[in-house]
Design a protein around this motif. Structure first.
Motif, PDB file in Angstrom:
ATOM      1  N   UNK A 150     -24.337  24.648 -65.760  1.00 40.18           N
ATOM      2  CA  UNK A 150     -23.517  24.231 -66.902  1.00 40.18           C
ATOM      3  C   UNK A 150     -22.203  25.014 -66.882  1.00 40.18           C
ATOM      4  N   UNK A 151     -21.430  24.821 -65.836  1.00 43.45           N
ATOM      5  CA  UNK A 151     -20.224  25.610 -65.618  1.00 43.45           C
ATOM      6  C   UNK A 151     -19.054  25.098 -66.445  1.00 43.45           C
ATOM      7  N   UNK A 152     -18.449  26.023 -67.203  1.00 41.94           N
ATOM      8  CA  UNK A 152     -17.299  25.676 -68.042  1.00 41.94           C
ATOM      9  C   UNK A 152     -16.253  26.791 -68.011  1.00 41.94           C
ATOM     10  N   UNK A 153     -15.674  27.051 -66.845  1.00 40.91           N
ATOM     11  CA  UNK A 153     -14.681  28.127 -66.780  1.00 40.91           C
ATOM     12  C   UNK A 153     -13.447  27.852 -67.623  1.00 40.91           C
ATOM     13  N   UNK A 154     -13.182  26.596 -67.931  1.00 44.26           N
ATOM     14  CA  UNK A 154     -12.009  26.265 -68.752  1.00 44.26           C
ATOM     15  C   UNK A 154     -12.096  26.886 -70.141  1.00 44.26           C
ATOM     16  N   UNK A 155     -13.313  27.117 -70.640  1.00 41.47           N
ATOM     17  CA  UNK A 155     -13.458  27.758 -71.951  1.00 41.47           C
ATOM     18  C   UNK A 155     -12.907  29.176 -71.930  1.00 41.47           C
ATOM     19  N   UNK A 156     -13.100  29.872 -70.807  1.00 42.89           N
ATOM     20  CA  UNK A 156     -12.580  31.241 -70.673  1.00 42.89           C
ATOM     21  C   UNK A 156     -11.062  31.210 -70.565  1.00 42.89           C
ATOM     22  N   UNK A 157     -10.538  30.312 -69.753  1.00 45.11           N
ATOM     23  CA  UNK A 157      -9.089  30.198 -69.605  1.00 45.11           C
ATOM     24  C   UNK A 157      -8.458  29.824 -70.948  1.00 45.11           C
ATOM     25  N   UNK A 158      -9.087  28.929 -71.681  1.00 49.52           N
ATOM     26  CA  UNK A 158      -8.594  28.553 -73.012  1.00 49.52           C
ATOM     27  C   UNK A 158      -8.637  29.739 -73.974  1.00 49.52           C
ATOM     28  N   UNK A 159      -9.700  30.538 -73.896  1.00 51.99           N
ATOM     29  CA  UNK A 159      -9.836  31.708 -74.762  1.00 51.99           C
ATOM     30  C   UNK A 159      -8.740  32.730 -74.459  1.00 51.99           C
ATOM     31  N   UNK A 160      -8.496  32.969 -73.186  1.00 52.30           N
ATOM     32  CA  UNK A 160      -7.419  33.888 -72.795  1.00 52.30           C
ATOM     33  C   UNK A 160      -6.078  33.347 -73.294  1.00 52.30           C
ATOM     34  N   UNK A 161      -5.835  32.067 -73.046  1.00 54.16           N
ATOM     35  CA  UNK A 161      -4.581  31.451 -73.479  1.00 54.16           C
ATOM     36  C   UNK A 161      -4.379  31.531 -74.975  1.00 54.16           C
ATOM     37  N   UNK A 162      -5.431  31.267 -75.741  1.00 54.98           N
ATOM     38  CA  UNK A 162      -5.335  31.338 -77.202  1.00 54.98           C
ATOM     39  C   UNK A 162      -5.024  32.763 -77.650  1.00 54.98           C
TER      40      UNK A 162
END
Length: 190
Positions: free
Chosen positions: A171-183
């Motif tokens: 259930x890979x969702x690396x975009x959530x981490x990138x979004x969290x960093x960006x936010x």
């Protein structure tokens, strides 16, 4: 170890594999720091594709507690000129005991002074200038001050990544981490 090194690179296998989980702990990072020269660099691969936001925040807090001077690069960004669009799934931390200064001018100068064979290797992965490398920069430690304040430290006796990242293998969702960093960067004005 009695020797000191100018560069140490750690690219272990995935965090959920028990034999590499300790290579993400505070104790391991302290050993690495002890083995670096004062101006030495430690390069660490982070497979965010199996991490949750909480996992990444825990690791970032652990890493930055030992290496407060960090710059982070994406393996790829969605806006790159590639035949297929990929999101960032891995991050490379470059850290030191001392502050790391980075700018596109220095990267271009260093790139231009590379041997031709090195440029060919970089060109094969679509990095044909210092600007293209600089484009992969995600953040510096200055940008991330306060990012993981409430996170937990990863230690040898609490190797949480070994268990938590195993849940994300399918259930890979690396975009959530990138979004969290960006936010966080937007919120902090970076």
């Amino acid at each position: 170890n009695k020797e000191k090194y100018d560069i140490i690179v750690s690219e272990p296998t995935n965090t959920w594999q028990s034999f590499s989980a300790q290579l993400y702990s505070k104790e391991f990072l302290e050993l690495v720091k002890d083995d670096l020269n004062d101006n030495g660099l430690f390069v660490k691969w982070i497979p965010i594709y199996t991490m949750s936001v909480e996992d990444f925040r825990n690791f970032y807090k652990t890493f930055s507690s030992v290496f407060p001077n960090v710059i982070a690069f994406a393996n790829i960004k969605p806006d790159e000129n590639t035949p297929v669009r990929f999101g960032t799934s891995e991050i490379i931390f470059i850290s030191s005991k001392n502050k790391i200064e980075i700018d596109s001018g220095k990267l271009n100068a260093n790139y231009n002074s590379l041997p031709e064979q090195s440029k060919q290797y970089l060109d094969a992965i679509r990095l044909s200038s210092g600007d293209e490398i600089f484009h992969l920069l995600l953040f510096t430690s200055d940008d991330m001050k306060g990012y993981a304040e409430d996170a937990a430290l990863i230690t040898d006796d609490k190797p949480v990544l070994e268990f938590s990242t195993a849940k994300n293998v399918l259930n890979q969702k690396p975009s959530l981490i990138i979004d969290d960093i960006g936010a966080f960067l937007v919120k902090s004005g970076k």
